[in-house]
Design a protein around this motif. Structure first.
Motif, PDB file in Angstrom:
ATOM      1  N   ILE A 262      12.605   8.111  -1.994  1.00 45.60           N
ATOM      2  CA  ILE A 262      12.563   8.794  -0.879  1.00 45.60           C
ATOM      3  C   ILE A 262      12.700  10.197  -2.671  1.00 45.60           C
ATOM      4  O   ILE A 262      13.685  10.517  -3.015  1.00 45.60           O
ATOM      5  N   SER A 263      11.299  11.222  -2.149  1.00 47.98           N
ATOM      6  CA  SER A 263      11.350  11.691  -2.898  1.00 47.98           C
ATOM      7  C   SER A 263      10.657  12.773  -2.339  1.00 47.98           C
ATOM      8  O   SER A 263       9.031  12.908  -2.061  1.00 47.98           O
ATOM      9  N   ASP A 264      10.767  14.212  -2.294  1.00 44.73           N
ATOM     10  CA  ASP A 264       9.771  15.362  -1.971  1.00 44.73           C
ATOM     11  C   ASP A 264       8.767  15.694  -3.139  1.00 44.73           C
ATOM     12  O   ASP A 264       7.565  16.162  -2.698  1.00 44.73           O
ATOM     13  N   GLU A 265       8.642  14.911  -4.023  1.00 48.79           N
ATOM     14  CA  GLU A 265       7.193  15.250  -4.976  1.00 48.79           C
ATOM     15  C   GLU A 265       7.100  14.102  -5.103  1.00 48.79           C
ATOM     16  O   GLU A 265       5.825  14.060  -4.952  1.00 48.79           O
ATOM     17  N   CYS A 266       6.710  12.898  -4.244  1.00 46.68           N
ATOM     18  CA  CYS A 266       5.898  11.506  -4.074  1.00 46.68           C
ATOM     19  C   CYS A 266       4.872  12.056  -3.082  1.00 46.68           C
ATOM     20  O   CYS A 266       5.047  12.587  -1.731  1.00 46.68           O
ATOM     21  N   THR A 267       3.715  11.785  -3.480  1.00 48.66           N
ATOM     22  CA  THR A 267       2.411  12.828  -2.936  1.00 48.66           C
ATOM     23  C   THR A 267       1.573  11.571  -1.909  1.00 48.66           C
ATOM     24  O   THR A 267       0.803  11.343  -2.189  1.00 48.66           O
ATOM     25  N   SER A 268       1.924   9.960  -2.045  1.00 50.46           N
ATOM     26  CA  SER A 268       0.751   9.337  -1.290  1.00 50.46           C
ATOM     27  C   SER A 268       0.511   8.732  -2.459  1.00 50.46           C
ATOM     28  O   SER A 268      -1.036   8.396  -0.966  1.00 50.46           O
ATOM     29  N   CYS A 269       0.103   9.422  -3.871  1.00 55.42           N
ATOM     30  CA  CYS A 269      -1.320   9.168  -4.187  1.00 55.42           C
ATOM     31  C   CYS A 269      -1.779   7.731  -4.011  1.00 55.42           C
ATOM     32  O   CYS A 269      -2.806   7.295  -5.052  1.00 55.42           O
ATOM     33  N   MET A 270      -0.505   6.496  -3.693  1.00 50.92           N
ATOM     34  CA  MET A 270      -0.684   5.474  -4.850  1.00 50.92           C
ATOM     35  C   MET A 270      -1.013   4.929  -5.515  1.00 50.92           C
ATOM     36  O   MET A 270      -1.385   3.739  -6.251  1.00 50.92           O
ATOM     37  N   ASN A 271      -1.111   6.240  -7.329  1.00 48.08           N
ATOM     38  CA  ASN A 271      -1.231   5.222  -8.311  1.00 48.08           C
ATOM     39  C   ASN A 271      -0.491   3.886  -8.997  1.00 48.08           C
ATOM     40  O   ASN A 271      -0.660   3.212  -9.474  1.00 48.08           O
ATOM     41  N   CYS A 272       1.219   3.897  -8.126  1.00 45.02           N
ATOM     42  CA  CYS A 272       1.709   3.211  -8.458  1.00 45.02           C
ATOM     43  C   CYS A 272       1.197   1.611  -7.571  1.00 45.02           C
ATOM     44  O   CYS A 272       2.093   1.084  -8.650  1.00 45.02           O
ATOM     45  N   VAL A 273       0.908   1.974  -6.887  1.00 42.16           N
ATOM     46  CA  VAL A 273       0.995   0.662  -6.233  1.00 42.16           C
ATOM     47  C   VAL A 273      -0.260   0.183  -6.324  1.00 42.16           C
ATOM     48  O   VAL A 273      -0.584  -1.203  -6.645  1.00 42.16           O
ATOM     49  N   ASP A 274      -1.824   1.063  -6.973  1.00 47.90           N
ATOM     50  CA  ASP A 274      -2.837   0.460  -7.552  1.00 47.90           C
ATOM     51  C   ASP A 274      -2.445  -0.244  -8.803  1.00 47.90           C
ATOM     52  O   ASP A 274      -2.700  -1.347  -9.730  1.00 47.90           O
ATOM     53  N   VAL A 275      -1.305  -0.026  -9.409  1.00 50.73           N
ATOM     54  CA  VAL A 275      -1.335  -0.691 -11.132  1.00 50.73           C
ATOM     55  C   VAL A 275      -0.441  -1.740 -11.207  1.00 50.73           C
ATOM     56  O   VAL A 275      -0.248  -2.187 -12.040  1.00 50.73           O
ATOM     57  N   CYS A 276       0.647  -2.310  -9.882  1.00 48.96           N
ATOM     58  CA  CYS A 276       1.735  -3.213  -9.958  1.00 48.96           C
ATOM     59  C   CYS A 276       0.798  -4.129 -10.291  1.00 48.96           C
ATOM     60  O   CYS A 276       0.328  -4.829  -9.182  1.00 48.96           O
ATOM     61  N   PRO A 277       0.973  -5.022 -11.353  1.00 45.71           N
ATOM     62  CA  PRO A 277       0.415  -6.464 -11.431  1.00 45.71           C
ATOM     63  C   PRO A 277       0.492  -7.412 -10.415  1.00 45.71           C
ATOM     64  O   PRO A 277      -0.069  -8.275 -10.349  1.00 45.71           O
ATOM     65  N   VAL A 278       2.228  -7.567  -9.950  1.00 47.73           N
ATOM     66  CA  VAL A 278       2.469  -8.408  -9.076  1.00 47.73           C
ATOM     67  C   VAL A 278       2.271  -8.524  -7.517  1.00 47.73           C
ATOM     68  O   VAL A 278       2.659  -6.921  -6.710  1.00 47.73           O
ATOM     69  N   ALA A 279       1.709  -9.298  -6.494  1.00 48.04           N
ATOM     70  CA  ALA A 279       1.319  -9.556  -5.160  1.00 48.04           C
ATOM     71  C   ALA A 279       2.596  -8.471  -4.526  1.00 48.04           C
ATOM     72  O   ALA A 279       3.264  -9.253  -5.069  1.00 48.04           O
ATOM     73  N   ASP A 280       2.280  -7.915  -3.721  1.00 47.36           N
ATOM     74  CA  ASP A 280       3.235  -7.654  -2.842  1.00 47.36           C
ATOM     75  C   ASP A 280       4.788  -6.318  -3.062  1.00 47.36           C
ATOM     76  O   ASP A 280       5.558  -7.411  -2.443  1.00 47.36           O
ATOM     77  N   THR A 281       4.708  -6.179  -4.245  1.00 43.74           N
ATOM     78  CA  THR A 281       5.686  -6.109  -4.823  1.00 43.74           C
ATOM     79  C   THR A 281       6.619  -4.756  -3.956  1.00 43.74           C
ATOM     80  O   THR A 281       7.322  -3.818  -4.317  1.00 43.74           O
ATOM     81  N   LEU A 282       4.841  -3.783  -4.541  1.00 44.71           N
ATOM     82  CA  LEU A 282       5.162  -1.999  -4.750  1.00 44.71           C
ATOM     83  C   LEU A 282       4.070  -1.669  -3.360  1.00 44.71           C
ATOM     84  O   LEU A 282       3.101  -2.563  -3.293  1.00 44.71           O
ATOM     85  N   ASN A 283       4.526  -1.475  -2.034  1.00 45.53           N
ATOM     86  CA  ASN A 283       3.467  -0.903  -1.216  1.00 45.53           C
ATOM     87  C   ASN A 283       4.307   0.010  -0.452  1.00 45.53           C
ATOM     88  O   ASN A 283       5.565   0.422  -0.578  1.00 45.53           O
ATOM     89  N   LEU A 284       3.545   0.600   0.464  1.00 42.76           N
ATOM     90  CA  LEU A 284       3.584   1.615   1.695  1.00 42.76           C
ATOM     91  C   LEU A 284       4.507   0.783   2.767  1.00 42.76           C
ATOM     92  O   LEU A 284       3.649   0.176   3.109  1.00 42.76           O
TER      93      LEU A 284
END
Ligand code: SF4
Ligand code: SF4
Length: 363
Positions: A262-284
Motif C-alpha cells: 500500500i504505497s503512493d509510490e507503487c507504479t504497478s510496473c510489475m517488476n517485482c512480480v516478474d522477478v519473484c522465483p516462486v509461483a503464485d507468491t507475488l501477484n496483483l
C-alpha cells in the motif's frame, strides 16, 4: 530448525518487454504529436501562407493546469470546455487507470516516466546500483510534489470563483497556452536549460528524481492509486525471503517485508512480480479476494482505458476543439500581449475583473 520450503518455480512469462513496447509506442505517439504541432505552428508563423496542418488534439494532454480547470468546470456543469477538450478526456482516462490499476500511467505510458526510467537504468550501469536518499531527506523531498499539487488545487478549487475559472478557460491566453508551451521548449532560456539539465543529471544519480519528488501529476495519481482496490500481494507462506522483489522495485518499496503493498509510490510496473522465483507468491490481486490479476491484463487494461477515452472523444466529436484557422491566426498575431494570471494577487485581480458574471466565492 527452520523448515525448508518446497519451491514451485514461477514459469510465468515476464511482462517487462510488453511494458517496454507500450512505453516506446506511447513515446512515438508523443513525438508524432510534437511534429504535427510543429507543422501547425509553422503555418501560424507564416501568417497562413504555408501549407495548413491541423493542430493535433493530443497536445492538450500536456496542459495539466488547463485540464484541471476544465475538470473542475465539468464537475460543476457537466460540460467539457471547448478550448482543450482532449486534455480533460486524457485526464479522466489517467484517473480511471489509477483507480483500477494503481499509478500505472507513470510506468506504462508517461513519456517523462519512460525517459526517467532509461536515465535511471543508465545510472545503475555506471554506479552499479541506484542511490537511495536516507529517509530524513527522502520523506521531506517526496512531500514537495504534494505541496505543489495542494497549491494548484487550492488555487483552482478555493481561490478562484466559478466565473474566474470559466473566464480563464475562455481567455485567449488559455487558447494559445499550447503554443506558448511550444515556444517555451523550442526556445529554452538559459535558466530553463540549467534546470532541465540539473533534473537530468539528478535522475542519473537518483532514480526517477522528477517523478518521485517533483511531479504534481504523479502526486495526484498516487493519491488516486490509494483508492485502487487492486494491490501487489505477497504470500508469506510460500515466500522464500530471497529479497529479489525488493531489489527489483524502482520505487524502493520493501515488497518482501509486507503482505500487501500500500504505497503512493507503487507504479504497478510489475517488476517485482516478474522477478519473484516462486509461483503464485507475488501477484496483483484485489484486496477483497485472492484471485490474481494477470500481468497481461494490466497491460491490456491500461492501454484499453486510454484507447476507449480517446476513441469516445473522437467518435462523439469532443476530441478536437472548435477554434477555427482564422481565430488561431488572429490569436497568434497578438499572442505576446496575452498575460497569465498567476500568484494569489493576480488570481484576486482576475476574480475581481471577472466577478458578477456567474461565479461565487467558495471558501
Ligand atoms: S512494488 Fe512492484 S509493482 Fe509496485 S513499483 Fe515496486 S516493483 Fe513496481
Ligand atoms: S521475490 Fe519477494 S515475494 Fe518472491 S520469494 Fe523472493 S522475497 Fe518472497
Amino acid at each position: 530448525m527452520k523448515e525448508k520450503k518446497k519451491i514451485i518455480r514461477n514459469n510465468e512469462r515476464p511482462v517487462q518487454k510488453y511494458r517496454f513496447v507500450v512505453q516506446v509506442l506511447f513515446a512515438l505517439l508523443c513525438i508524432w504529436i510534437g511534429i504535427e504541432f510543429y507543422l501547425f505552428v509553422s503555418y501560424l508563423e507564416s501568417g497562413g501562407v504555408a501549407e495548413f496542418y491541423s493542430r493535433p488534439p493530443g497536445v492538450d494532454g500536456f496542459l495539466p493546469i488547463s485540464s484541471l480547470m476544465s475538470f473542475y468546470l465539468f464537475m460543476k456543469t457537466g460540460h467539457i470546455h471547448e478550448a482543450h477538450p482532449a486534455g480533460v478526456l486524457i485526464f479522466f482516462a489517467i484517473i480511471l487507470m489509477s483507480l483500477v490499476f494503481g499509478k500505472s500511467f507513470c510506468s506504462w505510458l508517461c513519456p517523462v516516466g519512460f525517459i526517467s526510467e532509461l536515465v535511471g537504468d543508465f545510472g545503475k550501469k555506471i554506479f552499479k546500483k541506484n542511490i537511495r536518499l536516507p529517509k530524513i531527506l527522502d520523506y521531506p523531498l517526496r512531500s514537495l510534489k504534494y505541496l505543489m499539487l495542494g497549491f494548484l488545487f487550492y488555487s483552482v478549487f478555493f481561490l478562484m470563483t466559478d466565473a474566474a475559472v470559466k473566464a480563464f478557460l475562455d481567455s485567449p491566453y488559455n487558447i494559445v497556452a499550447d503554443i506558448k508551451m511550444y515556444y517555451f521548449f523550442a526556445d529554452l532560456s538559459r535558466f530553463s536549460l540549467i534546470i532541465i539539465s540539473a533534473l537530468f543529471l539528478l535522475s542519473v544519480v537518483l532514480r526517477n528524481f522528477w517523478c518521485r519528488y517533483l511531479c504534481p501529476y504523479g502526486a495526484l495519481l498516487g493519491i488516486a492509486s490509494l483508492l485502487c482496490p487492486n494491490k501487489i500481494k505477497r504470500d508469506p507462506i510460500s515466500c522464500i525471503d530471497c529479497g529479489l522483489c525488493n531489489k527489483a522495485c524502482p520505487s524502493f518499496i520493501k515488497v518482501d517485508k509486507v503482505k500487501t503493498v500500500i504505497s503512493d509510490e507503487c507504479t504497478s510496473c510489475m517488476n517485482c512480480v516478474d522477478v519473484c522465483p516462486v509461483a503464485d507468491t507475488l501477484n496483483l490481486k484485489p484486496v477483497y479476494s485472492s484471485k490474481k490479476i494477470s500481468k497481461k491484463l494490466v497491460a491490456i487494461g491500461v492501454v484499453s482505458i486510454f484507447i476507449i477515452f480517446t476513441g469516445a472523444g473522437i467518435i462523439t466529436g469532443k476530441w478536437q476543439n472548435n477554434i477555427s484557422r482564422d481565430e488561431y491566426l488572429l490569436h497568434y498575431k497578438y499572442m505576446n500581449s496575452y498575460g497569465h494570471p498567476t500568484g494569489t494577487d493576480a488570481v484576486k485581480k482576475f476574480n475581481k475583473e471577472n466577478s458578477g458574471t456567474s461565479g461565487h466565492r467558495r471558501n
